[in-house]
Structures are given as C-alpha cells and as structure tokens.
Scaffold this active site. Structure first.
Site, PDB file in Angstrom:
ATOM      1  N   ASP A 248     -55.752  64.506   9.653  1.00 23.01           N
ATOM      2  CA  ASP A 248     -54.764  63.445   9.822  1.00 23.01           C
ATOM      3  C   ASP A 248     -54.485  63.301  11.323  1.00 23.01           C
ATOM      4  OD1 ASP A 248     -52.753  61.556   9.201  1.00 23.01           O
ATOM      5  OD2 ASP A 248     -51.232  63.127   9.214  1.00 23.01           O
ATOM      6  N   TYR A 249     -53.943  62.157  11.717  1.00 22.13           N
ATOM      7  CA  TYR A 249     -53.741  61.888  13.143  1.00 22.13           C
ATOM      8  C   TYR A 249     -52.283  62.128  13.568  1.00 22.13           C
ATOM      9  CZ  TYR A 249     -54.016  59.558  17.684  1.00 22.13           C
ATOM     10  OH  TYR A 249     -53.959  59.293  19.027  1.00 22.13           O
ATOM     11  N   ASP A 250     -51.379  61.224  13.198  1.00 21.24           N
ATOM     12  CA  ASP A 250     -49.981  61.322  13.628  1.00 21.24           C
ATOM     13  C   ASP A 250     -49.289  62.526  12.987  1.00 21.24           C
ATOM     14  OD1 ASP A 250     -49.326  58.613  15.139  1.00 21.24           O
ATOM     15  OD2 ASP A 250     -50.563  58.101  13.406  1.00 21.24           O
TER      16      ASP A 250
ATOM     17  N   ASP B 113     -49.884  66.428   7.541  1.00 17.95           N
ATOM     18  CA  ASP B 113     -48.478  66.817   7.675  1.00 17.95           C
ATOM     19  C   ASP B 113     -47.548  66.069   6.728  1.00 17.95           C
ATOM     20  OD1 ASP B 113     -46.733  64.613   9.717  1.00 17.95           O
ATOM     21  OD2 ASP B 113     -48.824  64.321   9.235  1.00 17.95           O
TER      22      ASP B 113
END
Length: 259
Positions: free
Chosen positions: A27-29, A208
């Site tokens: 995942d990124y953010d 997250d």
C-alpha cells in the site's frame, strides 16, 4: 497477530532468501509515505524511490504498489520504476513494463448524486474537501477540526451506507477519509487475480487501512504469504509493524539481503 521482532524478522528474511519467485504488495499512503494535508502533496521522496527501484530490480521480485490512488497519479509518480501498479482500489492495474488494463468495468452513474451529497458535507465542515477520481469519490476531513470532522464523517458514512444497495456502492471508512466506489472489485479481488496461475514462493503484503483487510483476507489461506498491518488497529493480518519508518527499514533489509 504478532509484532515483528528480531526472531520473526530473521525467519521472514530466510523465507525470502530461499524463494526464487517473490511477490510484494505494498500500500502507498500510510504505509510507504506519511499522510499529507492534501493527497497531491504525498509525493515519493528520493529514499523511497531508491528503495523501490532496488527491490524491483532484484531477480525473482515482482513488486506492486496497491492503492486507492488513481492510475494517473501513481503512474506519474512511480511509473518509471520497475514496478507493477494496482490503483483505484483494484479496478485498474499495470504490470511492470506493460500497459494499463481495467480489471473491473464499473458503472459510475451513481457519481453525480454522491458528489452532491459529499459537497454538501464539505460546505458544512470547514477544512474538508471532495476528491473526484475516475472511479470513486473521496471526502477528506484530515484538515477539519477534530470533533466536527469525526461527527460529520460518521453521519456521511451512515448516509452513504443507506445508499449502498440502491446504487450498488461500496463505502470505505479510511484514515480521515470516507470514500464511495463501485461494488464489483476491491484490493482482495485484484490480489486473487494476480496470484492465480503464478506460483510465487514468497508473498509479502503490507497495508495500514481498512481497504487492505480485503487483501489480507485474500491471502489468508496462502501458506507462503506474510501479511503485515501497519499501526495498531484491528486486522486479520498475521503480523504488525508500528509505522512507516519500521516498514521502510524492513523493506530495506530485504532489498540488501543476499542469498
């Protein structure tokens, strides 16, 4: 569900080193970069770019960024790296050195009604705003006053849930964001499509937020999959890392781990 300590880290390193084909789902953010006041400000830093390039160029590694971000933004930020990209919560994907494909044909006829509703909340909650993507709408309240933002988020979430059936929506309650998208896809469906027919010997998935739970659930039966939740909220993931710094340190250790 275990916080990754030295013993678990060593074990995962050994599994990684022994595997000839490996899949990374990142995942990124909130996982690789901190959340920003505005989504457009969460650009990748030089250290992250170097880390992802290092991971992506290693023989046997397939590295994917899997995000709710739109394809244009992630392609602009990361498209030059040796990575695959899965965007729009699983609706679009691009394999390394390939072209964009749409995994889910989605009806967005619901968008005008929901955009009007979200704009109403944005007007009534100073600091909040609506982000319009190709396939989804997101109401962000990170910059709103804490109590007002949380109260409005709860009300908007309920109001959207009441529309889910009639408009075939999926409503996502993320980190300071309420998002509406089509129901026919999610990160879990994207991951299942990716691992089908690919005999990966080691799979690492890190996320997250609530949208990553679909990814973790899709990998629950995969014996060779390590699923990692970032932060302390409830999860079906096997392991936990505390924050972005520990995620990057862990990935860096994998990147430099020699056979």
């Amino acid at each position: 569900m275990l916080l990754i300590d030295n013993a678990i880290r060593t074990n995962l390193m050994e599994q990684y080193a022994a595997a000839k084909s490996r899949l990374f789902l990142l995942d990124y953010d909130g996982c690789l970069v901190p959340f920003a006041d505005l989504p457009t400000n969460a650009t990748p830093d030089t250290e992250l770019m170097q880390l992802l390039e290092q991971l992506g160029t290693l023989q046997g590694n397939d590295v994917y960024i899997i995000s709710g971000r739109d394809s244009y933004t992630l392609d602009n930020w990361l498209g030059q790296l040796p990575l695959g990209l899965i965007t729009d919560h699983g609706a679009r994907f691009k394999k390394k050195d390939s072209v964009w494909q749409t995994a889910a044909a989605d009806d967005i006829s619901w968008m005008p009604e929901i955009e009007e509703m979200m704009n109403r909340y944005a007007l009534g909650c100073p600091g909040s705003f609506v982000e319009k993507k190709d396939l989804s709408l997101a109401w962000h309240y990170r910059n709103a006053e804490e109590h007002t933002g949380s109260e409005n988020a709860e009300t908007l979430y309920q109001e959207l849930q009441n529309k889910e059936q009639a408009l075939t929506l999926a409503v996502l309650n993320g980190n300071k964001v309420i998002e509406a998208k089509g129901r026919g896809y999610n990160k879990g469906s994207a991951v299942r499509a990716l691992i089908e027919g690919n005999n990966y010997e080691f799979v690492l998935a890190i996320g997250d937020d609530m949208t990553d739970e679909d990814m973790f659930a899709a990998l629950a039966e995969e014996q060779n999959a390590a699923t990692i939740k970032v932060g302390m909220s409830d999860t079906v993931a096997k392991y936990r890392l505390q924050d972005i710094n520990t995620v990057r340190a862990f990935l860096h250790d994998l990147a430099v781990h020699t056979h």
